[in-house]
Design a protein around this motif. Structure first.
Motif, PDB file in Angstrom:
ATOM      1  N   HIS A 112       0.839  -1.203   0.000  1.00 42.70           N
ATOM      2  CA  HIS A 112       0.000   0.000   0.000  1.00 42.70           C
ATOM      3  C   HIS A 112       0.875   1.256   0.000  1.00 42.70           C
ATOM      4  O   HIS A 112       0.602   2.221  -0.728  1.00 42.70           O
ATOM      5  CB  HIS A 112      -0.901   0.022   1.237  1.00 42.70           C
ATOM      6  CG  HIS A 112      -1.811  -1.157   1.333  1.00 42.70           C
ATOM      7  ND1 HIS A 112      -2.419  -1.514   2.515  1.00 42.70           N
ATOM      8  CD2 HIS A 112      -2.224  -2.065   0.407  1.00 42.70           C
ATOM      9  CE1 HIS A 112      -3.162  -2.587   2.316  1.00 42.70           C
ATOM     10  NE2 HIS A 112      -3.058  -2.938   1.052  1.00 42.70           N
ATOM     11  N   ARG A 113       1.922   1.247   0.821  1.00 38.75           N
ATOM     12  CA  ARG A 113       2.811   2.408   0.901  1.00 38.75           C
ATOM     13  C   ARG A 113       3.531   2.629  -0.429  1.00 38.75           C
ATOM     14  O   ARG A 113       3.735   3.774  -0.853  1.00 38.75           O
ATOM     15  CB  ARG A 113       3.828   2.209   2.023  1.00 38.75           C
ATOM     16  CG  ARG A 113       3.213   2.092   3.408  1.00 38.75           C
ATOM     17  CD  ARG A 113       4.292   1.835   4.457  1.00 38.75           C
ATOM     18  NE  ARG A 113       3.752   1.431   5.732  1.00 38.75           N
ATOM     19  CZ  ARG A 113       3.228   2.239   6.650  1.00 38.75           C
ATOM     20  NH1 ARG A 113       3.186   3.536   6.403  1.00 38.75           N
ATOM     21  NH2 ARG A 113       2.759   1.770   7.791  1.00 38.75           N
ATOM     22  N   ARG A 114       3.929   1.544  -1.070  1.00 38.61           N
ATOM     23  CA  ARG A 114       4.609   1.674  -2.355  1.00 38.61           C
ATOM     24  C   ARG A 114       3.684   2.336  -3.380  1.00 38.61           C
ATOM     25  O   ARG A 114       4.096   3.246  -4.109  1.00 38.61           O
ATOM     26  CB  ARG A 114       5.059   0.295  -2.849  1.00 38.61           C
ATOM     27  CG  ARG A 114       5.936   0.352  -4.099  1.00 38.61           C
ATOM     28  CD  ARG A 114       6.030  -0.993  -4.779  1.00 38.61           C
ATOM     29  NE  ARG A 114       4.738  -1.434  -5.302  1.00 38.61           N
ATOM     30  CZ  ARG A 114       4.202  -0.977  -6.427  1.00 38.61           C
ATOM     31  NH1 ARG A 114       4.818  -0.047  -7.149  1.00 38.61           N
ATOM     32  NH2 ARG A 114       3.026  -1.422  -6.848  1.00 38.61           N
ATOM     33  N   VAL A 157      -0.319  12.076   3.456  1.00 36.77           N
ATOM     34  CA  VAL A 157      -0.942  11.724   4.730  1.00 36.77           C
ATOM     35  C   VAL A 157      -1.192  10.219   4.705  1.00 36.77           C
ATOM     36  O   VAL A 157      -1.795   9.704   3.785  1.00 36.77           O
ATOM     37  CB  VAL A 157      -2.248  12.501   4.996  1.00 36.77           C
ATOM     38  CG1 VAL A 157      -1.965  13.954   5.315  1.00 36.77           C
ATOM     39  CG2 VAL A 157      -3.209  12.414   3.815  1.00 36.77           C
ATOM     40  N   SER A 158      -0.698   9.549   5.720  1.00 41.21           N
ATOM     41  CA  SER A 158      -0.743   8.096   5.749  1.00 41.21           C
ATOM     42  C   SER A 158      -1.195   7.647   7.126  1.00 41.21           C
ATOM     43  O   SER A 158      -0.438   7.722   8.097  1.00 41.21           O
ATOM     44  CB  SER A 158       0.651   7.541   5.424  1.00 41.21           C
ATOM     45  OG  SER A 158       0.697   6.145   5.543  1.00 41.21           O
ATOM     46  N   ARG A 171      -1.342  13.022  -1.591  1.00 40.79           N
ATOM     47  CA  ARG A 171      -1.433  11.565  -1.622  1.00 40.79           C
ATOM     48  C   ARG A 171      -1.975  11.118  -0.263  1.00 40.79           C
ATOM     49  O   ARG A 171      -1.457  11.534   0.779  1.00 40.79           O
ATOM     50  CB  ARG A 171      -0.060  10.947  -1.868  1.00 40.79           C
ATOM     51  CG  ARG A 171       0.588  11.333  -3.193  1.00 40.79           C
ATOM     52  CD  ARG A 171      -0.100  10.666  -4.365  1.00 40.79           C
ATOM     53  NE  ARG A 171       0.609  10.946  -5.616  1.00 40.79           N
ATOM     54  CZ  ARG A 171       1.531  10.148  -6.138  1.00 40.79           C
ATOM     55  NH1 ARG A 171       1.857   9.010  -5.525  1.00 40.79           N
ATOM     56  NH2 ARG A 171       2.121  10.475  -7.272  1.00 40.79           N
ATOM     57  N   PHE A 172      -2.987  10.249  -0.260  1.00 45.71           N
ATOM     58  CA  PHE A 172      -3.590   9.833   1.003  1.00 45.71           C
ATOM     59  C   PHE A 172      -3.793   8.321   1.068  1.00 45.71           C
ATOM     60  O   PHE A 172      -4.107   7.678   0.059  1.00 45.71           O
ATOM     61  CB  PHE A 172      -4.924  10.562   1.237  1.00 45.71           C
ATOM     62  CG  PHE A 172      -5.939  10.431   0.128  1.00 45.71           C
ATOM     63  CD1 PHE A 172      -6.888   9.409   0.135  1.00 45.71           C
ATOM     64  CD2 PHE A 172      -5.967  11.335  -0.929  1.00 45.71           C
ATOM     65  CE1 PHE A 172      -7.833   9.289  -0.879  1.00 45.71           C
ATOM     66  CE2 PHE A 172      -6.901  11.222  -1.959  1.00 45.71           C
ATOM     67  CZ  PHE A 172      -7.842  10.200  -1.924  1.00 45.71           C
ATOM     68  N   TYR A 173      -3.561   7.786   2.257  1.00 45.74           N
ATOM     69  CA  TYR A 173      -3.766   6.365   2.573  1.00 45.74           C
ATOM     70  C   TYR A 173      -4.372   6.348   3.971  1.00 45.74           C
ATOM     71  O   TYR A 173      -3.698   6.653   4.951  1.00 45.74           O
ATOM     72  CB  TYR A 173      -2.429   5.629   2.529  1.00 45.74           C
ATOM     73  CG  TYR A 173      -2.421   4.223   3.099  1.00 45.74           C
ATOM     74  CD1 TYR A 173      -3.492   3.356   2.950  1.00 45.74           C
ATOM     75  CD2 TYR A 173      -1.285   3.755   3.762  1.00 45.74           C
ATOM     76  CE1 TYR A 173      -3.454   2.067   3.464  1.00 45.74           C
ATOM     77  CE2 TYR A 173      -1.227   2.469   4.273  1.00 45.74           C
ATOM     78  CZ  TYR A 173      -2.309   1.625   4.122  1.00 45.74           C
ATOM     79  OH  TYR A 173      -2.269   0.349   4.636  1.00 45.74           O
ATOM     80  N   MET A 175     -11.001  -3.597   7.748  1.00 46.17           N
ATOM     81  CA  MET A 175     -11.559  -2.254   7.795  1.00 46.17           C
ATOM     82  C   MET A 175     -11.480  -1.608   6.421  1.00 46.17           C
ATOM     83  O   MET A 175     -10.581  -1.914   5.634  1.00 46.17           O
ATOM     84  CB  MET A 175     -10.814  -1.396   8.816  1.00 46.17           C
ATOM     85  CG  MET A 175     -10.930  -1.877  10.251  1.00 46.17           C
ATOM     86  SD  MET A 175     -10.186  -0.710  11.423  1.00 46.17           S
ATOM     87  CE  MET A 175      -8.446  -0.887  11.007  1.00 46.17           C
ATOM     88  N   ALA A 176     -12.405  -0.700   6.152  1.00 50.61           N
ATOM     89  CA  ALA A 176     -12.388   0.016   4.881  1.00 50.61           C
ATOM     90  C   ALA A 176     -11.189   0.964   4.835  1.00 50.61           C
ATOM     91  O   ALA A 176     -10.933   1.692   5.788  1.00 50.61           O
ATOM     92  CB  ALA A 176     -13.693   0.804   4.721  1.00 50.61           C
ATOM     93  N   HIS A 177     -10.478   0.947   3.738  1.00 55.49           N
ATOM     94  CA  HIS A 177      -9.339   1.816   3.511  1.00 55.49           C
ATOM     95  C   HIS A 177      -9.470   2.493   2.146  1.00 55.49           C
ATOM     96  O   HIS A 177     -10.154   1.982   1.255  1.00 55.49           O
ATOM     97  CB  HIS A 177      -8.022   1.027   3.528  1.00 55.49           C
ATOM     98  CG  HIS A 177      -7.550   0.630   4.890  1.00 55.49           C
ATOM     99  ND1 HIS A 177      -8.211  -0.277   5.677  1.00 55.49           N
ATOM    100  CD2 HIS A 177      -6.440   1.007   5.600  1.00 55.49           C
ATOM    101  CE1 HIS A 177      -7.556  -0.442   6.810  1.00 55.49           C
ATOM    102  NE2 HIS A 177      -6.479   0.327   6.791  1.00 55.49           N
ATOM    103  N   VAL A 178      -8.787   3.613   2.002  1.00 55.71           N
ATOM    104  CA  VAL A 178      -8.677   4.279   0.703  1.00 55.71           C
ATOM    105  C   VAL A 178      -7.226   4.670   0.455  1.00 55.71           C
ATOM    106  O   VAL A 178      -6.508   5.045   1.376  1.00 55.71           O
ATOM    107  CB  VAL A 178      -9.577   5.532   0.592  1.00 55.71           C
ATOM    108  CG1 VAL A 178     -11.051   5.153   0.600  1.00 55.71           C
ATOM    109  CG2 VAL A 178      -9.277   6.534   1.705  1.00 55.71           C
ATOM    110  N   ILE A 179      -6.811   4.533  -0.779  1.00 51.45           N
ATOM    111  CA  ILE A 179      -5.546   5.094  -1.256  1.00 51.45           C
ATOM    112  C   ILE A 179      -5.901   5.972  -2.459  1.00 51.45           C
ATOM    113  O   ILE A 179      -6.651   5.539  -3.341  1.00 51.45           O
ATOM    114  CB  ILE A 179      -4.550   4.019  -1.695  1.00 51.45           C
ATOM    115  CG1 ILE A 179      -4.052   3.209  -0.486  1.00 51.45           C
ATOM    116  CG2 ILE A 179      -3.348   4.635  -2.419  1.00 51.45           C
ATOM    117  CD1 ILE A 179      -3.114   2.076  -0.860  1.00 51.45           C
ATOM    118  N   GLY A 180      -5.371   7.193  -2.479  1.00 52.81           N
ATOM    119  CA  GLY A 180      -5.752   8.030  -3.600  1.00 52.81           C
ATOM    120  C   GLY A 180      -4.849   9.229  -3.795  1.00 52.81           C
ATOM    121  O   GLY A 180      -3.866   9.448  -3.073  1.00 52.81           O
TER     122      GLY A 180
END
Length: 208
Positions: A29-31, A106-107, A134-136, A198-203
């Motif tokens: 996810h971080r990558r 923001v992560s 960039r958000f995670y 849990m629900a997550h978003v990357i965007g």
């Protein structure tokens, strides 16, 4: 001032938990979160610095802001082996250093800031026009039953997890702050064993 953001016991537990989370999928996810970034970047709430290894060579500087003394010490250690220049500094999301950054990251932090609106307004302030966010983040579930459960346990969770909110609609907060969301991926993720996904978003989003 960062005195209101000190949670040493939680910070130690988080540092251990983040290693396991990376093994279970957060590393990838971080990558994806940081792929393709360029220029000067401010990372808000850098935690123990687990993002640092993923910054591409096209990034010329990272200013990593972290209020918690314990996590900031871990981050400073990781900064020494980062592939790009990283400065780890004390501070919090509502009072960021510098200006005219090309991107902000923001992560897993907008869940725990006291005010998402104030934090995002401050991020807008330090970014140049047209810069990227960039958000995670983990967010309130779109499933009504799970969303209700998150709402019910949120007060207890905040006390146990250093102010983390399980039930925030972070994507809506980003849009209210004036960002234009250009890309978002939604998925379920269980960062620890025996914890429901849990629900997550990357965007990605851009400033007005």
């Amino acid at each position: 001032m960062t005195t209101d953001f000190q949670h040493p016991r939680f910070a130690q537990a988080y540092a251990r938990a983040s290693e396991l989370a990376d093994q279970r999928g957060a590393y990838e996810h971080r990558r994806r979160l940081l792929a393709g970034l360029e220029g000067r970047v401010i990372e808000v709430g850098a935690g123990n610095g687990r993002n640092f290894a993923h910054y591409p060579a096209s990034v010329t500087e990272v200013v990593a802001v972290e209020p918690d003394d314990t996590l900031r010490a871990f981050a400073a250690e990781r900064a020494r082996s980062a592939p790009v220049p990283v400065s780890v500094v004390p501070g919090h999301a509502e009072a960021l250093p510098g200006s005219s950054f090309d991107a902000a990251v923001v992560s897993l932090v907008l869940c725990s800031v006291p005010s998402q609106g104030r934090a995002l307004a401050e991020i807008v302030r330090v970014l140049r026009p047209g810069a990227q966010l960039r958000f995670y983040e983990h967010v309130r579930s779109a499933n009504p039953a799970l969303g209700l459960l998150q709402h019910l346990i949120a007060p207890a969770w905040r006390r146990l997890a250093a102010g983390c909110h399980l039930n925030r609609d972070t994507l809506a907060a980003i849009e209210r702050a004036g960002f234009e969301v250009s890309e978002v991926e939604r998925f379920g993720f269980a960062p620890q064993p025996l914890v429901p996904a849990m629900a997550h978003v990357i965007g990605r989003a851009v400033t007005p």
